[in-house]
Design an enzyme around this catalytic site. Structure first.
Site, PDB file in Angstrom:
ATOM      1  CE  LYS A  92      -2.336  -0.959   3.836  1.00  0.00           C
ATOM      2  NZ  LYS A  92      -1.826  -2.291   4.245  1.00  0.00           N
ATOM      3  NE  ARG A 136      -4.666  -1.491   9.745  1.00  0.00           N
ATOM      4  CZ  ARG A 136      -3.601  -0.853   9.247  1.00  0.00           C
ATOM      5  NH1 ARG A 136      -3.666   0.388   8.878  1.00  0.00           N
ATOM      6  NH2 ARG A 136      -2.468  -1.507   9.118  1.00  0.00           N
ATOM      7  NE  ARG A 141       7.123  -2.835   6.521  1.00  0.00           N
ATOM      8  CZ  ARG A 141       5.805  -2.616   6.406  1.00  0.00           C
ATOM      9  NH1 ARG A 141       5.317  -2.101   5.294  1.00  0.00           N
ATOM     10  NH2 ARG A 141       4.989  -2.918   7.383  1.00  0.00           N
ATOM     11  NE  ARG A 154       5.795  -0.689  10.442  1.00  0.00           N
ATOM     12  CZ  ARG A 154       4.728  -0.588   9.696  1.00  0.00           C
ATOM     13  NH1 ARG A 154       4.797   0.001   8.521  1.00  0.00           N
ATOM     14  NH2 ARG A 154       3.585  -1.084  10.108  1.00  0.00           N
ATOM     15  NE  ARG A 168       1.576  -5.100  11.552  1.00  0.00           N
ATOM     16  CZ  ARG A 168       2.709  -4.987  10.841  1.00  0.00           C
ATOM     17  NH1 ARG A 168       3.809  -5.589  11.238  1.00  0.00           N
ATOM     18  NH2 ARG A 168       2.707  -4.263   9.747  1.00  0.00           N
TER      19      ARG A 168
HETATM   20  P1  AMP Z   1       0.340   0.486   9.013  1.00  0.00           P
HETATM   21  O1  AMP Z   1       1.542   1.365   8.903  1.00  0.00           O
HETATM   22  O2  AMP Z   1      -0.794   0.952   8.174  1.00  0.00           O
HETATM   23  O3  AMP Z   1       0.655  -0.975   8.788  1.00  0.00           O
HETATM   24  O4  AMP Z   1      -0.172   0.601  10.524  1.00  0.00           O
HETATM   25  C1  AMP Z   1       0.649   0.189  11.619  1.00  0.00           C
HETATM   26  C2  AMP Z   1      -0.213   0.033  12.865  1.00  0.00           C
HETATM   27  O5  AMP Z   1      -0.838   1.286  13.180  1.00  0.00           O
HETATM   28  C3  AMP Z   1      -1.362  -0.965  12.751  1.00  0.00           C
HETATM   29  O6  AMP Z   1      -0.935  -2.289  13.011  1.00  0.00           O
HETATM   30  C4  AMP Z   1      -2.324  -0.439  13.817  1.00  0.00           C
HETATM   31  O7  AMP Z   1      -1.896  -0.779  15.114  1.00  0.00           O
HETATM   32  C5  AMP Z   1      -2.162   1.077  13.679  1.00  0.00           C
HETATM   33  N1  AMP Z   1      -3.123   1.639  12.691  1.00  0.00           N
HETATM   34  C6  AMP Z   1      -2.826   2.230  11.495  1.00  0.00           C
HETATM   35  N2  AMP Z   1      -3.942   2.610  10.852  1.00  0.00           N
HETATM   36  C7  AMP Z   1      -4.971   2.265  11.660  1.00  0.00           C
HETATM   37  C8  AMP Z   1      -6.394   2.374  11.547  1.00  0.00           C
HETATM   38  N3  AMP Z   1      -6.985   2.901  10.455  1.00  0.00           N
HETATM   39  N4  AMP Z   1      -7.141   1.901  12.572  1.00  0.00           N
HETATM   40  C9  AMP Z   1      -6.587   1.363  13.671  1.00  0.00           C
HETATM   41  N5  AMP Z   1      -5.262   1.210  13.828  1.00  0.00           N
HETATM   42  C10 AMP Z   1      -4.448   1.650  12.836  1.00  0.00           C
END
Ligand code: AMP
Length: 189
Positions: free
Chosen positions: A14, A89, A128, A134, A145
């Protein structure tokens, strides 16, 4: 305005594809994960709350995310459109996004679902984690996740199908090939 939801499991590409879409179509980008990571880095209250969820592979509560999203969205001036990366999400977030856009006379133009097989997601995320450090890209958290993705996020596929916005993209292949498929979907709009 062109409002694009880029969707997919963790590791589906993404972020990578969003950067290209932003460059080609001149859109604003909201990555909720990036917003949260910046808050953590800056040591804010929100960052402290977010960290406990992120480190545990869980989602931040909907009400909090929805507020964050609206405030970032409203900070864009004279926008040609927005790419939503990592949001929604949950079904509640998708409903809130629809309402928020409708209140501003807008709607989601398309939802792009980057589909990638599970073993490939795991390989990409572990790589990654090694390269970027990260914190949530370790095997244990990745597994959590992916469980969260299947139980809370994947139901959005049917939700967007019902809303008439769904577009499947094969997320396996070269970055260029995937981007070409994305562009042809966007250019049809
Ligand atoms: P990402 O970088 O999009 O993979 O997000 C990393 C983490 O941030 C996720 O595993 C969630 O813990 C949190 N997170 C990001 N976006 C959301 C969202 N829209 N709703 C809830 N938690 C989020």
């Amino acid at each position: 305005m062109l409002n694009i939801v880029i969707f997919g499991a963790p590791g589906s590409g993404k972020g990578t594809q969003s950067a290209r879409i932003v460059e080609k179509y001149g859109l604003n980008h909201i990555s909720t994960g990036d917003v949260l990571r910046a808050e953590i880095k800056n040591g804010t209250e929100l960052g402290k709350t977010a960290k406990s969820y992120i480190d545990n592979g869980q989602l931040i509560p909907d009400a909090l995310m929805i507020d964050i999203l609206a405030s970032v969205f409203d900070s864009f001036k004279d926008s040609k459109g927005v790419i939503f990366d990592g949001f929604p999400r949950t079904i509640a977030q998708a409903e809130a996004l629809k309402t928020m856009l409708a209140e501003r006379g807008q709607e989601v133009s398309i939802m792009l679902d980057l589909e990638v097989p599970e073993d490939e997601l795991m390989t990409r995320l572990i790589k990654r984690g090694q390269e970027s450090g990260r914190a949530d890209d370790n095997e244990e958290t990745i597994k959590k996740r992916l469980v969260v993705y299947h139980s809370q996020t994947a139901p959005l596929i049917d939700w967007y199908k019902n809303d008439g916005k769904y577009c499947h993209i094969n997320g396996l292949g070269t970055m260029e090939g995937i981007f070409a498929d994305i562009c042809s979907a966007i250019d049809k709009l």
